[in-house]
Design an enzyme around this catalytic site. Structure first.
Site: not given
Ligand code: GLA
Length: 420
Positions: A144, A192
């Site tokens: 994450g 991200d």
């Molecule tokens: C992942 C996805 C992002 C976003 C997050 C939740 O990291 O890649 O684009 O949606 O989950 O906030």
């Protein structure tokens, strides 16, 4: 990915020499990220507040002597080959169609191939010549912390520099997100890639995902507060379907309320379409809860940016805890391990707030804490977490063999760069 103390640049460069028998021509790096607040809002045209962190993916690169592109992933000790970048396609079933050599969507090679293929479409040099790359990362995989976006943006930055094309960071981020959608099969938002490309030292970025405008928000001085990352060690996979399901439910909620995106939703609109509002054609209970998270999370994200600016860290912490509760109860993307980490951390004096970060279903939680409280978390959370999981009344569904929480302090760093 095995965690190594050796810096990723050293590992990537050594792998390049070992596999391609020369020094790389250049190297680039892109960071992982922590999202301070604003979760699952990016694909709903909302607000996010991430920082780039001091964990990064390093990519060493040079031209290949043939049209074939070869990639070596040092951390996985595995390689992939793409005979021709120009004609690399994401097949309809989302496998990468490299002649008969199909690469599974969502595999590390699909991210690399997707980015290079997208770049080859705009960088003529890459359409006619192959490249050789080696990759090493200090961003833990599937935690994450956005290991995928740091891989995509690192590969894109290295290959664009090699090909001599200058791509504005925003466009680079969009190119990478497109590769993740079409080649890796993950319908992610823009957060991200955006922060991996555009992060700024000592600052968070308040990104409006509708306009893609970004504002700098100064982080508190390290003598006042630091960000602590607590990795639950529960592996998450955004390709596993739950993420796409959340996205679909949000779209369905928009259709019911007659709006383009949940950015346009308000508490009043939600009340009008509430399942128990008496009118037919309202939202289902699930749609209502998901939409309520997005509406409240957007408000919290703007409030948190304002509180950071006002130096009101108690308020930031309160908003972080409320964000976690909403992700747990309304959006249902947390898990017992993340809930345990947030609860354990929030009890420690000097912790302003804590929450899960990223897509959820495992991965990391973060805390905003005074330096003393942060040291306490680094020292004591792993044991407290172990005890908590052992004592859990219901054995936790996700818990695998190795759940030693990994806890570390991080700080806001710059985005992707070619290394000197
Ligand atoms: C992942 C996805 C992002 C976003 C997050 C939740 O990291 O890649 O684009 O949606 O989950 O906030």
């Amino acid at each position: 990915m095995p965690f190594s103390d050796q810096p990723p640049l050293d590992r990537a460069a050594a792998a390049f020499r070992a596999h391609f028998a020369r020094d790389p021509r250049l190297s680039a790096a892109a960071p992982g990220r922590v999202n301070l607040i604003g979760e699952h809002t990016d694909y709903n045209d909302g607000f996010v507040l991430p920082i780039a962190i001091d964990r990064r993916t390093v990519v060493c690169i040079d031209w290949s002597r043939t049209a074939t592109t070869r990639v070596h992933a040092a951390d996985l000790n595995t390689s992939a080959e793409f005979p021709d970048l120009k004609s690399l396609r994401a097949a309809p079933d989302l496998t990468l169609d490299i002649d008969n050599n199909r690469v599974r969507a969502g595999s590390w090679a699909s991210y690399v191939g997707g980015v290079l293929s997208n770049l080859a479409a705009i960088a003529p040099a890459l359409a006619s010549r192959g490249v050789e790359l080696s990759i090493a990362s200090s961003v833990p995989l599937g935690s994450g912390l956005s290991s995928s976006a740091s891989l995509e943006v690192g590969v894109a930055a290295a290959a664009a520099a090699l090909a001599g094309v200058s791509i504005p960071p925003r466009d680079l981020a969009i190119l990478c997100r497109d590769a993740e959608h079409r080649f890796a099969g993950v319908p992610c938002g823009i957060m991200d890639q955006f922060i991996a490309a555009m992060g700024q030292p000592d600052h968070a970025l308040l990104i409006d995902c509708r306009t893609q405008a970004a504002e700098l928000v100064a982080m508190p001085g390290a003598d006042r507060a630091v960000v602590v990352v607590m990795d639950s060690r529960v592996k998450h996979s955004l390709a596993s379907g739950q993420y796409a399901q959340r996205r679909d439910t949000c779209r369905a909620a928009c259709r019911v309320m007659g709006i383009e995106s949940l950015r346009e939703a308000t508490p009043e609109l939600l009340a009008r379409f509430a399942p128990d509002a008496g009118s037919s054609g309202g939202l289902s209970t699930i749609e209502h809860a998901r939409a309520r998270h997005i509406v409240s999370e957007n408000a919290r994200t703007l409030a948190a940016a304002a509180a950071f600016r006002a130096g009101d860290l108690a308020e930031v912490g309160r908003l972080m805890l409320a964000s976690h509760a909403s992700l747990r109860d309304d959006y249902q993307v947390s898990c017992p391990e993340l809930d345990a980490l947030v609860e354990l951390a929030s009890r420690v004096p000097g912790v302003f707030g804590a929450r899960m970060t990223g897509g959820g279903f495992g991965g990391c939680a973060i805390a905003l804490a005074t330096p003393d409280a942060a040291a306490h978390l680094v020292r004591d959370i792993p044991a407290a977490y172990r005890v908590r999981l052992a004592l859990a009344a219901n054995p936790v569904a996700n818990s695998g063999a190795n759940l030693d929480a990994r806890v570390f302090i991080t700080s806001a760093q710059g985005g992707a760069a070619v290394l000197a």
